[in-house]
Design a protein around this motif. Structure first.
Motif, mmCIF file in Angstrom:
data_model
loop_
_atom_site.group_PDB
_atom_site.id
_atom_site.type_symbol
_atom_site.label_atom_id
_atom_site.label_comp_id
_atom_site.label_asym_id
_atom_site.label_seq_id
_atom_site.Cartn_x
_atom_site.Cartn_y
_atom_site.Cartn_z
ATOM 1 N N UNK A 120 52.770 52.493 31.792
ATOM 2 C CA UNK A 120 53.732 51.666 31.061
ATOM 3 C C UNK A 120 53.115 50.956 29.856
ATOM 4 N N UNK A 121 51.865 51.212 29.574
ATOM 5 C CA UNK A 121 51.183 50.504 28.486
ATOM 6 C C UNK A 121 51.421 51.194 27.158
ATOM 7 N N UNK A 122 51.642 50.383 26.112
ATOM 8 C CA UNK A 122 52.039 50.924 24.813
ATOM 9 C C UNK A 122 50.855 51.282 23.914
ATOM 10 N N UNK A 123 49.719 50.632 24.098
ATOM 11 C CA UNK A 123 48.561 50.858 23.233
ATOM 12 C C UNK A 123 47.581 51.796 23.914
ATOM 13 N N UNK A 124 47.199 52.863 23.218
ATOM 14 C CA UNK A 124 46.254 53.819 23.810
ATOM 15 C C UNK A 124 44.841 53.248 23.838
ATOM 16 N N UNK A 125 44.346 52.828 22.670
ATOM 17 C CA UNK A 125 42.979 52.293 22.571
ATOM 18 C C UNK A 125 43.008 51.005 21.775
ATOM 19 N N UNK A 156 43.059 59.443 17.181
ATOM 20 C CA UNK A 156 43.454 58.740 18.406
ATOM 21 C C UNK A 156 44.146 57.428 18.032
ATOM 22 N N UNK A 157 45.313 57.137 18.593
ATOM 23 C CA UNK A 157 45.994 55.875 18.281
ATOM 24 C C UNK A 157 45.108 54.671 18.627
ATOM 25 N N UNK A 158 44.893 53.802 17.637
ATOM 26 C CA UNK A 158 43.928 52.716 17.774
ATOM 27 C C UNK A 158 44.519 51.418 17.254
ATOM 28 N N UNK A 184 42.178 42.751 32.844
ATOM 29 C CA UNK A 184 43.503 42.991 32.264
ATOM 30 C C UNK A 184 44.085 44.333 32.693
ATOM 31 N N UNK A 185 43.391 45.042 33.578
ATOM 32 C CA UNK A 185 43.923 46.299 34.102
ATOM 33 C C UNK A 185 43.764 47.482 33.180
ATOM 34 N N UNK A 186 42.877 47.350 32.157
ATOM 35 C CA UNK A 186 42.603 48.471 31.253
ATOM 36 C C UNK A 186 41.297 49.148 31.674
ATOM 37 N N UNK A 229 46.205 43.515 28.053
ATOM 38 C CA UNK A 229 47.111 43.756 29.165
ATOM 39 C C UNK A 229 48.155 44.808 28.888
ATOM 40 N N UNK A 230 48.263 45.260 27.635
ATOM 41 C CA UNK A 230 49.203 46.327 27.279
ATOM 42 C C UNK A 230 48.454 47.541 26.720
ATOM 43 N N UNK A 231 47.138 47.634 27.019
ATOM 44 C CA UNK A 231 46.308 48.724 26.512
ATOM 45 C C UNK A 231 45.799 49.590 27.658
#
Length: 393
Positions: free
Chosen positions: A152-157, A250-252, A312-314, A286-288
């Motif tokens: 569910x995270x929007x940011x790849x890296x 890569x999306x960064x 943060x779960x990444x 937390x969104x990565x």
């Protein structure tokens, strides 16, 4: 009934250090310490309040980061904390050579803790006036909210850190009777070719190759005048590492000062957000899915970004060190070195991780469990309590 132990913790102008201090405070409160908050931005007011606080009972210790309180003196010029006889715990989250002048004026009650074991050795060798020093690993900060699963995270890296290439200024070398600037330049070239070496060992080696053998007092002063070397070599690898990920498509998401001049910053896969607060970075972690990390030339230590990413779960994808390799199990993070082979493989490694969300989730979950149990600032508060503060009168 045993009296509560009482600590003085410090706040200043640097938001990152303030966050560390606040996290330590929460850990000490859980251990039933009593805390006095000293605001260095309002020193006169805080000193008055501290004087009143001291009338109500003894202070176990003062704890601060990066020497932010050691230099305070009485009107007669004596160190205030030495006069008061209060143990002062100084946690250095940067290399000690950044704090040479203050370390030379350490109170006799001072205790220095370093986040890299090489830094601890450096203090032991070059500052014999400091009779007590040791090692403590960096700590991470726990977000007070439910973590999103990787899917569910929007940011790849995400990468968070500044690039200092445009802010590096060489010192005035005219006071040395040997080719000081050339020795520093050679040190930089050596470190770029041998990135596992420390700065202090390299500078000493380059001096000796030039036939210059300085006593420790002079060597310490010379090394402390060459701190720009750390930023030069760190920035070189930092730009190379982040740039390689960006150029691989890569999306960064990138945060920090100094990146706007990079030739790849305008690529469509790069989102550059400039400098943001530490709390905002934690929220973005937390969104990565992956948090990419470099170390500021710590060869036997840690950095909070590794543990923050885990908490943060990444997935923490980090430059390695001897301490991290010894401490972190391989299923809880992904490491890389600064060798040509490791750096060239890094973009492929990250792309491969992003293509396997099941593996990403397994690493992230293992890292989070590990960090929650052992690598928060609250855990460091427990270590300080058990290994140091419990032995102070």
């Amino acid at each position: 009934m045993e009296e509560k132990k009482r600590l003085v913790l410090f706040r200043g102008e640097l938001d990152t250090l303030n966050l560390f201090s606040e996290q330590l405070k929460q850990g000490f409160l859980e251990l039933e310490y009593e805390i006095f908050d000293f605001d260095l931005c309002q020193s006169a007011k805080s000193l008055g309040q501290l004087y009143e606080y001291m009338q109500t009972g003894p202070i176990t210790a003062m704890i601060a980061f990066n020497s932010m309180f050691f230099g305070m003196t009485t009107p007669s010029g004596k160190n205030m904390w030495e006069v008061l006889g209060i143990p002062c715990v100084n946690i250095l989250v940067d290399h000690p050579f950044w704090y040479h002048n203050i370390l030379m004026r350490m109170p006799s009650t001072g205790i220095v803790l370093c986040i890299d074991r090489n830094h601890m050795d450096y203090v032991g060798r070059f500052y014999p006036n400091i009779t007590s020093n040791g090692f403590i690993a960096h700590g991470g900060t726990v977000l007070c909210r439910k973590q999103k699963p990787i899917s569910e995270r929007k940011t790849d890296v995400l990468y968070a850190g500044s690039l200092y290439a445009n802010y590096i200024r060489k010192p005035d070398f005219s006071g040395w009777n040997f080719p000081a600037e050339q020795i520093c330049d050679r040190s930089i070239r050596h470190l770029l070719a041998h990135p596992t070496d420390t700065i202090e060992a390299t500078v000493e080696r380059m001096l000796r190759q030039e036939g210059v053998n300085l006593p420790d007092e002079e060597l310490r002063r010379f090394i402390s005048s060459c701190v720009y070397i750390e930023r030069a070599v760190s920035s070189h690898f930092r730009e190379m590492i982040v740039g390689s990920v960006a150029k691989a498509g890569i999306p960064l998401a990138l945060y920090g000062d100094g990146w706007s001049g990079c030739d790849w910053i305008g690529l469509p896969n790069v989102r550059y957000g400039g400098r943001v607060s530490p709390e905002e970075i934690l929220d973005k972690m937390g969104d990565s899915k992956i948090v990419l990390n470099t170390l500021p030339w710590f060869k036997d230590g840690s950095h909070e970004r590794v543990f923050n990413a885990m908490l943060c779960g990444a997935v923490a994808v980090s430059e390695t060190s001897r301490y991290l390799e010894e401490t972190l199990p391989k299923d809880a993070w992904v490491s890389y070195g600064l060798s040509d082979a490791s750096l060239s493989a890094l973009p492929r490694c990250i792309a491969g991780l992003l293509s396997d969300e099941e593996r990403l989730q397994a690493i992230a979950s293992a890292g989070q469990r590990l960090a929650e149990g052992s690598h928060t600032w609250k855990a460091r508060a427990r270590e300080l309590h058990e290994d140091l503060l419990s032995f102070l009168p």
